[in-house]
Design a protein around this motif. Structure first.
Motif, PDB file in Angstrom:
ATOM      1  N   LYS A 167       0.611  -1.239  -0.240  1.00 32.34           N
ATOM      2  CA  LYS A 167      -0.062  -0.005  -0.132  1.00 32.34           C
ATOM      3  C   LYS A 167       0.755   1.375   0.118  1.00 32.34           C
ATOM      4  CE  LYS A 167      -0.590   0.325   5.083  1.00 32.34           C
ATOM      5  NZ  LYS A 167      -1.624   0.241   6.053  1.00 32.34           N
ATOM      6  N   HIS A 168       2.003   1.089   0.429  1.00 30.24           N
ATOM      7  CA  HIS A 168       2.971   2.417   0.546  1.00 30.24           C
ATOM      8  C   HIS A 168       4.010   2.298  -0.908  1.00 30.24           C
ATOM      9  CE1 HIS A 168       1.733   3.390   4.364  1.00 30.24           C
ATOM     10  NE2 HIS A 168       2.135   2.255   5.042  1.00 30.24           N
ATOM     11  N   GLN A 169       3.926   1.486  -1.481  1.00 28.17           N
ATOM     12  CA  GLN A 169       4.919   1.419  -2.669  1.00 28.17           C
ATOM     13  C   GLN A 169       5.009   2.313  -3.852  1.00 28.17           C
ATOM     14  OE1 GLN A 169       5.240  -2.696  -4.274  1.00 28.17           O
ATOM     15  NE2 GLN A 169       5.918  -3.520  -2.294  1.00 28.17           N
ATOM     16  N   SER A 170       3.852   2.730  -4.180  1.00 28.75           N
ATOM     17  CA  SER A 170       3.474   3.837  -4.960  1.00 28.75           C
ATOM     18  C   SER A 170       4.314   5.429  -4.681  1.00 28.75           C
ATOM     19  CB  SER A 170       2.153   4.137  -5.605  1.00 28.75           C
ATOM     20  OG  SER A 170       1.571   3.067  -6.467  1.00 28.75           O
ATOM     21  N   GLY A 171       3.924   5.635  -3.387  1.00 28.34           N
ATOM     22  CA  GLY A 171       4.179   6.740  -2.636  1.00 28.34           C
ATOM     23  C   GLY A 171       5.843   6.612  -2.356  1.00 28.34           C
ATOM     24  N   ILE A 172       6.420   5.634  -2.214  1.00 23.68           N
ATOM     25  CA  ILE A 172       7.791   5.578  -1.989  1.00 23.68           C
ATOM     26  C   ILE A 172       8.604   5.613  -3.009  1.00 23.68           C
ATOM     27  CG2 ILE A 172       9.730   3.694  -1.417  1.00 23.68           C
ATOM     28  CD1 ILE A 172       8.326   4.885   0.987  1.00 23.68           C
ATOM     29  N   SER A 173       7.992   4.874  -4.291  1.00 29.07           N
ATOM     30  CA  SER A 173       8.556   4.967  -5.563  1.00 29.07           C
ATOM     31  C   SER A 173       8.623   6.628  -6.062  1.00 29.07           C
ATOM     32  CB  SER A 173       7.446   4.218  -6.660  1.00 29.07           C
ATOM     33  OG  SER A 173       8.159   4.280  -7.940  1.00 29.07           O
ATOM     34  N   TYR A 174       7.376   7.171  -5.771  1.00 27.92           N
ATOM     35  CA  TYR A 174       7.319   8.672  -6.238  1.00 27.92           C
ATOM     36  C   TYR A 174       8.503   9.372  -5.324  1.00 27.92           C
ATOM     37  CZ  TYR A 174       5.315  13.593  -6.707  1.00 27.92           C
ATOM     38  OH  TYR A 174       5.435  14.696  -7.005  1.00 27.92           O
ATOM     39  N   SER A 175       8.604   9.236  -4.128  1.00 28.16           N
ATOM     40  CA  SER A 175       9.621  10.116  -3.509  1.00 28.16           C
ATOM     41  C   SER A 175      10.979   9.627  -3.857  1.00 28.16           C
ATOM     42  CB  SER A 175       9.558   9.762  -1.916  1.00 28.16           C
ATOM     43  OG  SER A 175       8.201  10.137  -1.397  1.00 28.16           O
ATOM     44  N   ILE A 176      11.273   8.416  -4.010  1.00 27.71           N
ATOM     45  CA  ILE A 176      12.635   8.142  -4.640  1.00 27.71           C
ATOM     46  C   ILE A 176      12.739   8.646  -5.799  1.00 27.71           C
ATOM     47  CG2 ILE A 176      13.979   6.171  -5.174  1.00 27.71           C
ATOM     48  CD1 ILE A 176      12.669   4.477  -3.342  1.00 27.71           C
ATOM     49  N   SER A 177      11.756   8.530  -6.835  1.00 24.04           N
ATOM     50  CA  SER A 177      12.123   9.307  -8.193  1.00 24.04           C
ATOM     51  C   SER A 177      12.349  10.630  -8.177  1.00 24.04           C
ATOM     52  CB  SER A 177      10.891   9.036  -8.929  1.00 24.04           C
ATOM     53  OG  SER A 177       9.699   9.556  -8.600  1.00 24.04           O
ATOM     54  N   LYS A 178      11.840  11.400  -7.318  1.00 22.97           N
ATOM     55  CA  LYS A 178      11.803  12.676  -7.084  1.00 22.97           C
ATOM     56  C   LYS A 178      13.169  13.082  -6.647  1.00 22.97           C
ATOM     57  CE  LYS A 178       8.062  14.217  -9.263  1.00 22.97           C
ATOM     58  NZ  LYS A 178       8.335  14.851 -10.724  1.00 22.97           N
ATOM     59  N   ASN A 179      13.652  12.339  -5.480  1.00 18.08           N
ATOM     60  CA  ASN A 179      14.904  12.449  -4.838  1.00 18.08           C
ATOM     61  C   ASN A 179      15.879  12.348  -5.857  1.00 18.08           C
ATOM     62  OD1 ASN A 179      17.308  11.059  -3.338  1.00 18.08           O
ATOM     63  ND2 ASN A 179      16.521  12.758  -2.094  1.00 18.08           N
ATOM     64  N   PHE A 180      15.820  11.351  -6.890  1.00 19.14           N
ATOM     65  CA  PHE A 180      16.631  11.010  -7.980  1.00 19.14           C
ATOM     66  C   PHE A 180      16.678  12.397  -8.900  1.00 19.14           C
ATOM     67  CE2 PHE A 180      17.097   9.950 -12.556  1.00 19.14           C
ATOM     68  CZ  PHE A 180      18.310   9.265 -12.547  1.00 19.14           C
ATOM     69  N   VAL A 181      15.677  12.859  -9.206  1.00 20.13           N
ATOM     70  CA  VAL A 181      15.782  14.107 -10.092  1.00 20.13           C
ATOM     71  C   VAL A 181      16.627  15.296  -9.520  1.00 20.13           C
ATOM     72  CG1 VAL A 181      14.356  16.172 -10.994  1.00 20.13           C
ATOM     73  CG2 VAL A 181      13.369  13.752 -10.921  1.00 20.13           C
ATOM     74  N   ILE A 182      16.714  15.511  -8.005  1.00 10.99           N
ATOM     75  CA  ILE A 182      17.330  16.323  -7.442  1.00 10.99           C
ATOM     76  C   ILE A 182      18.803  16.019  -7.613  1.00 10.99           C
ATOM     77  CG2 ILE A 182      18.025  17.655  -5.287  1.00 10.99           C
ATOM     78  CD1 ILE A 182      15.023  16.841  -4.360  1.00 10.99           C
ATOM     79  N   TRP A 183      19.256  14.528  -7.563  1.00 12.09           N
ATOM     80  CA  TRP A 183      20.537  14.358  -7.321  1.00 12.09           C
ATOM     81  C   TRP A 183      20.829  14.368  -8.901  1.00 12.09           C
ATOM     82  CZ3 TRP A 183      22.376  10.525 -11.066  1.00 12.09           C
ATOM     83  CH2 TRP A 183      23.786  10.070 -10.510  1.00 12.09           C
ATOM     84  N   TYR A 184      20.255  14.174  -9.945  1.00 13.04           N
ATOM     85  CA  TYR A 184      20.551  14.175 -11.290  1.00 13.04           C
ATOM     86  C   TYR A 184      21.045  15.542 -11.685  1.00 13.04           C
ATOM     87  CZ  TYR A 184      20.575  13.038 -16.224  1.00 13.04           C
ATOM     88  OH  TYR A 184      21.145  13.217 -17.829  1.00 13.04           O
ATOM     89  N   ALA A 185      20.197  16.484 -11.364  1.00 16.38           N
ATOM     90  CA  ALA A 185      20.828  17.808 -11.714  1.00 16.38           C
ATOM     91  C   ALA A 185      22.109  18.300 -11.166  1.00 16.38           C
ATOM     92  CB  ALA A 185      19.728  19.002 -11.511  1.00 16.38           C
TER      93      ALA A 185
END
Length: 274
Positions: A167-185
């Motif tokens: 039940k938490h996986q979509s939310g965790i995936s979202y947070s990780i993906s957005k943290n990755f965006v910050i890292w990428y830049a």
């Protein structure tokens, strides 16, 4: 002829607001996955006197992004890319969210790296969610795989997501993906600077968008804890896009700008349960 501003996720919300804000300076090319939404957005922009076109594109598809970049290049000189396309936790499965938000960011940045003209910029839209989840949750030591083996990168991201209850996986995936965006830049600022391109991320908080409407039940608690106790207006973040894209901000690159009404500053990290 005006220079080109490409906006992914430009059919609604922040992307469309950005198109309206930058339309006086650039010819606008908006992209999205839904043709009908793009057509309506283009008509809206044209009614405001903005030169605009739409081009359907799924940013998780590398070939589709390459077609988009080629089309934009044929329109003129690409000066600004605003990568606003993304999915929230209620909009798809955990893997779909990761593909759109994280893999899509790699695709857009790598393809447009060779297309944006000197003194141009790429602005990636992250989220304050990328700041909220504890660092121990983020598989940041695996982020660098995104530049060498994108499928292995995706596998490692989903391995981390799978450690959490369904039940938490979509939310965790979202947070990780957005943290990755910050890292990428941050990690690619030097590479992009070699071509005279600035690259950074913006982490919006809670704004009045269709995406936010889908998450309103969860987000209301955050609004109440923010320094500015309301949702942001898309015009406010669109203006930020405009300021950052201007050459007068030419010494700014490789950072994340948090635009969240003071939510993080007000101690909202305690509201997020993982």
């Amino acid at each position: 002829m005006k220079e080109i501003c490409v906006i992914t996720g430009g059919g609604s919300g922040m992307g469309l607001a950005a198109a309206k804000e930058l339309g006086d300076e650039y010819q606008i090319l908006i992209t999205g996955r839904t043709i009908e939404k793009l057509q309506a957005a283009v008509e809206d922009l044209k009614m405001k006197g903005i030169e605009a076109e739409g081009f359907p594109c799924d940013v998780s598809d590398r070939i589709a992004v390459e077609r988009l970049a080629e089309y934009a290049s044929n329109m003129g000189n690409i000066k600004v890319v605003i990568h606003a396309a993304g999915l929230s936790p209620n909009m798809g499965s955990a893997e779909t969210i990761m593909r759109i938000n994280a893999v899509g960011t790699v695709n857009v940045n790598e393809v447009f790296y060779g297309k944006v003209i000197q003194n141009g910029c790429i602005i990636n839209v992250s989220s304050m969610s990328g700041h909220l989840v504890p660092k121990m949750v983020m598989p940041s030591e695996k982020y660098s795989l995104s530049t060498t083996n994108i499928e292995l990168f995706l596998k490692k991201m989903m391995n981390r997501v799978s450690l959490f209850p369904k039940k938490h996986q979509s939310g965790i995936s979202y947070s990780i993906s957005k943290n990755f965006v910050i890292w990428y830049a941050q990690m690619h600022a030097e590479k992009f600077a070699e071509r005279g391109i600035r690259v950074f991320s913006i982490s919006p908080g809670l704004f009045e968008t269709p995406m936010a409407d889908a998450e309103r039940e969860l987000s209301q608690g955050f609004v109440e804890k923010c320094a500015i106790k309301r949702y942001g207006r898309v015009e406010e973040i669109a203006y930020l896009f405009k300021v950052l894209s201007n050459e007068k901000a030419g010494y700014l690159t490789g950072i994340d700008i948090l635009c969240d009404g003071g939510c993080i500053a007000s101690g909202t990290k305690g509201l997020l349960k993982v």
